[in-house]
Structures are given as structure tokens and as C-alpha cells.
Motif scaffolding. Sequence first.
Motif, mmCIF file in Angstrom:
data_model
loop_
_atom_site.group_PDB
_atom_site.id
_atom_site.type_symbol
_atom_site.label_atom_id
_atom_site.label_comp_id
_atom_site.label_asym_id
_atom_site.label_seq_id
_atom_site.Cartn_x
_atom_site.Cartn_y
_atom_site.Cartn_z
ATOM 1 N N LYS A 184 -5.220 22.458 55.414
ATOM 2 C CA LYS A 184 -4.805 21.221 54.761
ATOM 3 C C LYS A 184 -6.030 20.362 54.463
ATOM 4 N N VAL A 185 -6.201 19.997 53.197
ATOM 5 C CA VAL A 185 -7.320 19.179 52.761
ATOM 6 C C VAL A 185 -6.796 17.824 52.292
ATOM 7 N N GLU A 187 -3.343 17.019 50.224
ATOM 8 C CA GLU A 187 -2.786 15.670 50.224
ATOM 9 C C GLU A 187 -3.838 14.753 49.618
ATOM 10 N N HIS A 188 -3.430 13.571 49.156
ATOM 11 C CA HIS A 188 -4.410 12.676 48.570
ATOM 12 C C HIS A 188 -4.129 11.227 48.954
ATOM 13 N N LEU A 219 -6.556 6.491 56.199
ATOM 14 C CA LEU A 219 -6.479 6.410 57.655
ATOM 15 C C LEU A 219 -5.059 6.660 58.148
ATOM 16 N N GLN A 220 -4.073 6.163 57.416
ATOM 17 C CA GLN A 220 -2.683 6.411 57.797
ATOM 18 C C GLN A 220 -2.340 7.888 57.666
ATOM 19 N N SER A 221 -2.794 8.511 56.575
ATOM 20 C CA SER A 221 -2.525 9.933 56.371
ATOM 21 C C SER A 221 -3.209 10.779 57.438
ATOM 22 N N ASP A 263 -0.777 13.059 59.472
ATOM 23 C CA ASP A 263 -0.707 14.436 58.968
ATOM 24 C C ASP A 263 -1.773 15.370 59.513
ATOM 25 N N CYS A 264 -2.808 14.837 60.191
ATOM 26 C CA CYS A 264 -3.846 15.663 60.826
ATOM 27 C C CYS A 264 -4.420 16.720 59.881
ATOM 28 N N PRO A 265 -5.140 16.309 58.836
ATOM 29 C CA PRO A 265 -5.730 17.299 57.920
ATOM 30 C C PRO A 265 -6.785 18.147 58.618
#
Length: 234
Positions: A3-4, A29-30, A38-40, A44-46
Motif C-alpha cells: 500500500k502506497v 491511497e492519496h 497524517l490521518q490516513s 490505514d498504515c501504508p
Amino acid sequence: MTKVLVVDDEPSLVRTLSINLRARDYQVEHAFDGRSALQSIAEDCPDVIVLDLGLPDIDGVEVIRRVRATSEVPIIVLSARHDSDDKVEALDCGADDYVTKPFGMDELLARVRAAVRRHTPATSHAPAIHTPDFALDFAERIAIRDGVQVRLTPTEWHFLEALAVQPGHLVTQADLLREVWGAGYEKETHYLRVYAGGLRRKLEPDPAHPRYLVTDPGIGYRLLTGTTERRPQH
């Protein structure tokens, strides 16, 4: 699937990166600003972050600082800032790599692959290191200084491992760059200076006068232990 997270305020660039990454089986994800990024990251732990420094709300360097307070996720900076001071600041705050705009897509994809490889634990051939000031367990990736565990990023572990395979022996700048970052990085000697400085701050009792992670100026680095010959730092 890797996941990027792509963080940039240019929609067209985000779209281009997303298309190319997804075509190579990355999950993408973007985020278009620092707060959303920061929330993502928290939710989501990329596996990898591709981060622009010129964000509309929080400067990208501050995003790196906040991420590094809690996470070792690889961070590749993607920025129009070409000044060496900006590169050093980003790396010093914990970025793993720095790509300047404009860039070639193949180059960026190669750096994403390299970041994933560095972050993936592998069987270490380096022996455990015990000094009067710190201990390093490469198999478990545990660093202890003064009885307290120290957080090291995957890139920092790779840096130390490349030196610890033969404690006390010189590893040239070119060999160290190839071993830690990969082919094509042989001229990025500022990466070594920044990472060596960061590791000294984390491990050395007196970072300004290192006893263990020492430089042979213009040549390379050595990792000394209590059983290896101490060499002067120039």
C-alpha cells in the motif's frame, strides 16, 4: 499487496502516480494536504509514503517529524525543492529517500521498490553488537542504549548492518550506498553524512566525538566495538 500513500497537492501528478503504481499492482491511497495525510497514516498504515514537501497546510518536513514520532514507515520525498539544505533537513528528520521534480517515472518506481525492500525484514548476517554504551540485536532489530530501547528506522538498521558484518573494517562510501539504498545511489554521499549523524545522536554518548561509528574522511565508515581498535575521528 503493498500500500502506497501519495501525498501531493497537484491532482494531475497524484493521478499520474496512481495510474503507474496501480499498473504495477500497488494499492494506492492519496492525500492532498498534511492533515489528511497524517490521518490516513494513522488509520490505514501504508507500507510506503511518497510525500511532497510543499503542502498547503503543514510543511512536509513537519509531516515527516510527526510520522517518525510513532512509525518507521519508509518515506520518499518528492519535491521541487532542489536546495541541498532542504534535502539534508528532510533526510535528517527521517525521510528515507529524496526525489526532485521533474522526475522520471521509472526512477521513482525503482525507489519505491528499494524502499519496500529495505523495510522488509531479512535474515541478518551481522553479529549482535555489545558496547559499553549500547547493544544492537540485528536478528530481532532491537537497539538498547543505557537500558532503554531506541527506535531505529529500517534504513538505519540496514546502514548499521552493512558495517556490523565485519566490525572495525572499512566500508567504502560507494559500497555502503549500494548496500543500503541500491544501485544508482553511489554519488549520494550526503545520505551517508545525514544518516551517520542521526545514528550518532541516537547511540553515541558524545555524538560530536564518536567512539563507535567513525568516518575515514572521503573514503568510508567503520563500526567499532569494545573489542576493535579505536581509530581517531578526523
